[in-house]
Design a protein around this motif. Structure first.
Motif, short mmCIF file in Angstrom:
data_model
loop_
_atom_site.label_atom_id
_atom_site.label_comp_id
_atom_site.label_asym_id
_atom_site.label_seq_id
_atom_site.Cartn_x
_atom_site.Cartn_y
_atom_site.Cartn_z
N VAL A 78 1.21 53.27 34.55
CA VAL A 78 2.70 53.21 34.33
C VAL A 78 3.30 53.76 33.10
CG1 VAL A 78 4.45 51.56 34.06
CG2 VAL A 78 2.45 51.00 35.40
N LYS A 79 4.28 54.77 33.28
CA LYS A 79 4.63 55.85 32.41
C LYS A 79 6.24 55.67 32.06
CE LYS A 79 1.20 58.90 34.61
NZ LYS A 79 1.09 59.83 35.80
N GLY A 80 6.27 54.60 30.93
CA GLY A 80 7.64 54.34 30.23
C GLY A 80 8.57 54.28 31.47
N VAL A 81 8.26 53.14 32.20
CA VAL A 81 9.20 52.58 33.10
C VAL A 81 10.33 51.48 32.52
CG1 VAL A 81 9.33 51.13 35.23
CG2 VAL A 81 7.83 52.93 35.02
N ASN A 82 11.60 51.60 32.76
CA ASN A 82 12.60 50.80 32.45
C ASN A 82 13.14 49.87 33.66
OD1 ASN A 82 12.85 51.74 29.93
ND2 ASN A 82 14.11 53.58 30.62
N LEU A 83 13.16 48.58 33.52
CA LEU A 83 13.46 47.87 34.91
C LEU A 83 14.58 46.69 34.25
CD1 LEU A 83 11.13 46.62 37.41
CD2 LEU A 83 12.51 44.89 36.52
N ASP A 84 15.45 46.60 35.24
CA ASP A 84 16.49 45.43 34.71
C ASP A 84 16.69 44.58 35.94
OD1 ASP A 84 17.54 45.88 31.99
OD2 ASP A 84 18.12 47.96 32.88
N LEU A 85 16.57 43.35 35.75
CA LEU A 85 16.75 42.33 36.77
C LEU A 85 17.82 41.34 36.52
CD1 LEU A 85 15.89 42.12 39.66
CD2 LEU A 85 14.14 40.46 38.93
N ALA A 86 18.92 41.32 37.13
CA ALA A 86 19.96 40.19 36.72
C ALA A 86 19.63 38.72 37.69
CB ALA A 86 21.19 40.61 37.47
N ARG A 87 20.11 37.63 37.27
CA ARG A 87 19.68 36.56 37.79
C ARG A 87 20.33 36.52 39.32
NH1 ARG A 87 18.17 32.31 34.50
NH2 ARG A 87 18.63 32.73 32.48
N GLY A 88 19.19 36.15 40.10
CA GLY A 88 19.56 36.07 41.47
C GLY A 88 19.63 37.49 42.15
N GLU A 89 19.21 38.46 41.38
CA GLU A 89 19.01 39.79 42.07
C GLU A 89 17.95 39.86 42.98
OE1 GLU A 89 20.24 44.14 40.78
OE2 GLU A 89 19.29 42.95 39.43
N VAL A 90 17.80 40.60 43.87
CA VAL A 90 16.47 40.98 44.57
C VAL A 90 16.25 42.35 44.39
CG1 VAL A 90 15.02 41.11 46.57
CG2 VAL A 90 16.63 39.04 46.17
N LEU A 91 15.13 42.75 43.55
CA LEU A 91 14.81 44.37 43.54
C LEU A 91 13.81 44.63 44.21
CD1 LEU A 91 15.27 46.90 41.39
CD2 LEU A 91 13.27 45.91 40.27
N GLY A 92 13.88 45.68 45.14
CA GLY A 92 12.77 46.36 45.98
C GLY A 92 11.99 47.40 45.05
N LEU A 93 10.66 47.23 45.18
CA LEU A 93 9.99 48.33 44.18
C LEU A 93 9.24 49.03 45.53
CD1 LEU A 93 8.03 46.91 41.35
CD2 LEU A 93 9.79 48.75 41.38
N ILE A 94 9.10 50.44 45.61
CA ILE A 94 8.74 50.94 46.75
C ILE A 94 7.88 52.14 45.98
CG2 ILE A 94 10.04 49.99 48.60
CD1 ILE A 94 11.24 52.69 48.98
N GLY A 95 7.00 52.39 46.79
CA GLY A 95 6.04 53.87 46.48
C GLY A 95 4.76 53.62 47.18
N GLU A 96 4.09 54.79 47.22
CA GLU A 96 2.50 54.59 47.80
C GLU A 96 1.64 53.86 47.10
OE1 GLU A 96 1.34 58.85 48.23
OE2 GLU A 96 3.18 59.62 47.92
N SER A 97 0.49 53.67 47.86
CA SER A 97 -0.54 52.93 46.97
C SER A 97 -1.00 53.92 45.60
CB SER A 97 -1.53 52.67 47.83
OG SER A 97 -2.28 53.75 48.42
N GLY A 98 -1.20 53.11 44.64
CA GLY A 98 -1.65 54.00 43.36
C GLY A 98 -0.10 54.32 42.52
N ALA A 99 1.11 53.74 42.99
CA ALA A 99 2.24 54.29 42.52
C ALA A 99 2.36 53.38 41.22
CB ALA A 99 3.21 54.30 43.19
N GLY A 100 1.68 52.40 41.34
CA GLY A 100 1.88 51.16 40.07
C GLY A 100 2.77 50.27 40.22
#
Lengths: 537, 285
Positions: A24-46
């Motif tokens: 995992v290379k320098g990822v930023n992620l923000d999540l607000a209360r009640g929010e649904v975040l989808g994380l997508i990518g191929e296998s091995g994407a982290g």
């Protein structure tokens, strides 16, 4: 909305041998209360690794190399075990891909459900059990008063996945991490689980990270989508915005996958079909799995067999290949009836039909190098030896788009999932068959890789006029490559016909259910389907 | 082979020590006549000499040099154990793989026969047979090999059954491959790691078994030097030894020497086995 989760410049390393490499290379992620975040990518994407770090957890063999993870203002990187234990299960919950593996098979569901609230001192056992029944009702599990007293093996896969989501809700967490919760389920089951998960997350106002490789699913579930590639963020945008207007090349390629449509092939050639199955019954012991199955595969065309798991698709393939003898009916190949068992078939006949398995991992002997994997059928069926064999192996590798110089001496363990499946295709081609049975060949692969495999199969068919019997539960695949579709349910053929006819309206109720359950990219799709089904009663 | 040499570079210290010890034992066994100062059953001097030159480890009740007999003992005990283990593996692995692959009545018959053999305590069974046949080296090797092959049968059958569920076996069957190819080329390479690990353990057991039989008087017969019978012959000395001075104490240490030779080899083999087991578990993922 306040920030619930804030990940800044996160680096994670994994160990292989003595080296640490970054996953995992320098990822930023923000999540607000009640929010649904989808994380997508191929296998091995982290994406799973990133999802787990939101709980302050890294898998064994991995470590956080830098960055910060703040959950509700509290730093999780370097936090002591007690702080993390206090958060996990209580304020952050996790739903794993395989609920069958995540439940302890020796304990009843409700006992496992109540473990977290009781241990964390959130509520006493009696109250936790009452809450559990309420959550089971909310997850639309059948017989919610009693289902908790069953063991994990006594409920179906879809029910178990819902019970697991209910368990994650037990302490009313602020954040739930869903790691591919529906990937292992059939489309018809998936839709129920998706609807239940979405409602319960909304009703409880929890935030969620939803990890998946299925874009259509993410479109239903998420408010915002983050695309990962090789541990780096590619794009992050609200779901409708990203669907309508993807900014990056990679995102666009992900979106384009489902649009693979080979040129139409015109009507099937005249004359008798290559493979004909007539009224076949088959059973495992006393358990009847096939009943009066009939279908035909014309030369140079693709027949897709679809249905949910347990519908008898793979059993049909086993009967054709002679691994299971039918108890009634017959199978004809090129006008002649096939001996029922593989041991009764001459080598010339075995050569003419080949099979490609779903799991390339187990279909390749881990101790045989590619040279031997491809060399053996050449030697066995065609009698090639020495230079001629070597030259043919190289030709085959070139044909499946693997560089012979680099790959010929590799072991299967040194290949990626897609490369392994290509190798299995090459092994089938080595025999120079007329019919190839493809048993869920793309379902274990990422969408981009799967598309590459489908393109390869399509090209081979055009060049060599091979017939395919294509077994799958993925209707997107069927739409892409089939000429003729057979729908199976409970060991019977429910409906069959031209692709155009099967995919046009007014078909059998089961076909309708199957078709309407395939997620579409439209974010409103789930609402529409549910509304329509409710209206229909 | 290069593969194993490659792994050896990354071997842990315990495995290296174990390998070094095994190599020393092997050299002693192979070159026994060159290394040993006296002959195997040669009467070299007076009985019960203390540990001074030229009898560095003293002499036994008949005046034979203990060090020479220990070196020859390596040759006899280890050599016979090795032959026995190889034979046990040949019988057990071939039948086990065959039973698993063919299945059906072949499997049933073989498994039941093996069950019957395993139901009888092996030491008692061996004693019974050896009493009938007489304790020749050939009889010893054959009896122990057959008894130990039952364990190898169980293991190889179980391992093969796991491998047989793999799709690549189905692929080979659908290709029309015969039994020989499936066992040799598809199953055996994947079963080799657990079988090699078992070989090391089995070797230790056979070795201790021979020593135990020798100790009971039904193993290798005198005057052949053998560690088990050497322990037996000198066991009584412990109670007569005077531990006041070093000179007299060595007398009481005599039975510990062959016992230590057995123990050290067992530990060394197990150190290597642990490493092989580790390697084989690493290969599975």
């Amino acid at each position: 909305m306040t920030k619930l989760l804030e990940i800044r410049d996160l680096w994670i390393e994994a160990r292989s041998g003595d080296d640490w490499h970054k996953i995992v290379k320098g990822v930023n992620l923000d999540l607000a209360r009640g929010e649904v975040l989808g994380l997508i990518g191929e296998s091995g994407a982290g994406k799973s690794t990133l999802g787990l770090t939101a709980m302050g957890h890294v898998r064994p063999g991995c470590r956080i190399a830098g960055g910060s993870i703040r959950f509700d203002g509290q730093e999780l990187v370097g936090a002591n075990a007690q702080v993390l234990r206090h958060l996990r299960g209580r304020r952050i919950a996790y739903v794993a891909q395989s609920s069958a593996a995540a439940f302890n098979p020796a304990w009843r569901l409700i006992r496992q459900h109540c473990e977290a609230p009781v241990r964390h001192g959130v509520m006493p056992r009696a109250q936790a059990e009452a809450e559990a029944v309420r959550l089971y009702t909310e997850m639309r599990l059948p017989d919610p008063d009693q289902i908790g007293f069953r063991f994990p093996h006594q409920v179906s896969g879809g029910q178990l996945q819902r019970a697991m989501t209910a368990m994650a809700m037990a302490c009313k967490p602020d954040l739930i991490i869903f790691d591919e919760p529906t990937t292992a389920l059939d489309v018809t089951t998936q839709i129920e689980v998706l609807a239940a998960i979405r409602d319960i997350v909304r009703n409880h106002g929890a935030a969620a990270i939803y990890i998946t490789h299925d874009l259509a699913v993410v479109a239903q579930m998420a408010d915002r989508v983050k695309v990962l590639l090789k541990g780096e963020e590619v794009e992050d945008a609200p779901v409708r915005e990203m669907l309508a207007n993807p900014q990056q090349e990679y995102t666009r390629s992900l979106w384009a996958v489902r649009e693979f449509r080979p040129a139409p092939r015109g009507p099937a050639p005249a004359g008798p079909p290559l493979l004909q199955i007539d009224g076949v019954d088959a059973a495992y012991g006393t358990q009847k799995v096939l009943e009066n199955v009939s279908l035909a595969v014309p030369r140079g065309r693709t027949v897709a067999v679809v249905g949910e798991s347990g519908s008898g698709k793979s059993t049909t393939a086993r009967v054709v290949m002679g691994l299971l003898s039918p108890s009634a009916g017959k199978v004809t190949f090129d006008g002649a009836e096939l001996p029922t068992s593989v041991s009764g078939r001459p080598r010339r006949l075995l050569q003419r039909m080949q099979m490609i398995h779903q799991m390339a991992d187990t279909a390749l002997n881990p101790r045989q190098r590619i040279r031997e994997v491809l060399g053996r059928p050449l030697e066995f069926y065609l009698g090639l030896k020495g230079r001629a064999k070597e030259a043919r192996i190289r030709e085959l590798l070139t044909e499946i788009e693997l560089d012979p110089e680099r790959f010929i001496d590799r072991l299967p363990g040194e290949l990626s999932g897609g490369q392994k499946q290509r190798l299995c295709i090459a092994r089938a081609l080595a025999a120079e068959p007329e019919l190839i049975i493809c048993d869920e060949v793309t379902s274990a692969l990422d969408q981009l890789v799967a598309e590459g495999i489908l393109r390869l199969l399509d090209r081979i068919q055009r060049e060599r006029g091979i017939s395919y019997l294509f077994i799958t539960h993925d209707l997107a695949t069927v739409r892409a490559i089939a000429d003729h579709v057979v729908v199976m349910q409970h060991g019977r053929v429910v409906e069959q016909g031209d692709k155009a006819r099967i995919f046009s309206p007014q078909h059998e109720p089961y076909t309708d259910l199957l078709l309407s359950s395939v997620p579409e990219m439209d974010p409103d799709w789930l609402n529409h389907v549910l509304a329509r089904r409710q209206a229909a009663g | 082979m290069t593969n194993w040499l490659f792994h050896l570079r990354g071997a842990p210290l315990s495995a290296r020590i174990g390998l070094a010890l095994i190599v020393i034992y092997a050299i002693l066994a192979l070159f026994a006549p060159l290394i040993a100062p006296y002959g195997e059953s040669e009467v070299a001097g007076a009985a019960y000499q203390p540990w001074v030159a030229p009898y560095y480890l003293g002499t036994d009740a008949l005046g034979r040099d203990v060090m020479s007999r220990l070196i020859y003992g390596a040759r006899n005990t280890v050599g016979i154990a090795l032959i026995t283990t190889c034979l046990a593996f040949l019988i057990g692995a071939v039948l086990g793989l065959l039973a698993a692959t063919v299945g059906g009545w072949v499997d049933t018959v073989l498994s039941r026969v093996i069950d019957v053999l395993m139901a009888i305590p092996s030491l008692i069974f061996a004693l019974l047979i050896l009493t009938i046949t007489g304790a020749s080296a050939t009889a010893l090797v054959l009896v122990i090999a057959v008894l130990d092959s039952t364990r190898v049968f169980r293991l190889s059958r179980a391992v093969a059954q796991g491998i047989l569920t793999m799709d690549y076996i189905e692929v080979a069957r659908m290709r029309g491959e015969g039994l020989g190819w499936i066992i040799r080329r598809e199953i055996l390479p994947n079963a080799s790691a657990p079988l090699i690990a078992e070989f090391g353990l089995r070797f230790c057991f056979v070795f201790l078994f021979i020593s135990a039989l020798s100790f009971l008087g039904l193993g290798l017969q005198p005057p052949t030097a053998d560690w088990g019978s050497m322990v037996r012959e000198s066991a009584r000395l412990i109670s007569f030894a005077n531990f006041a001075t070093w000179q007299t104490a060595t007398f009481g240490l005599a039975p510990l020497l062959p016992a230590a030779a057995i123990a050290i080899l067992t530990v060394a083999v197990n150190m290597v086995v642990d490493w092989v087991l580790h390697l084989s578990s690493g290969l599975k993922d």
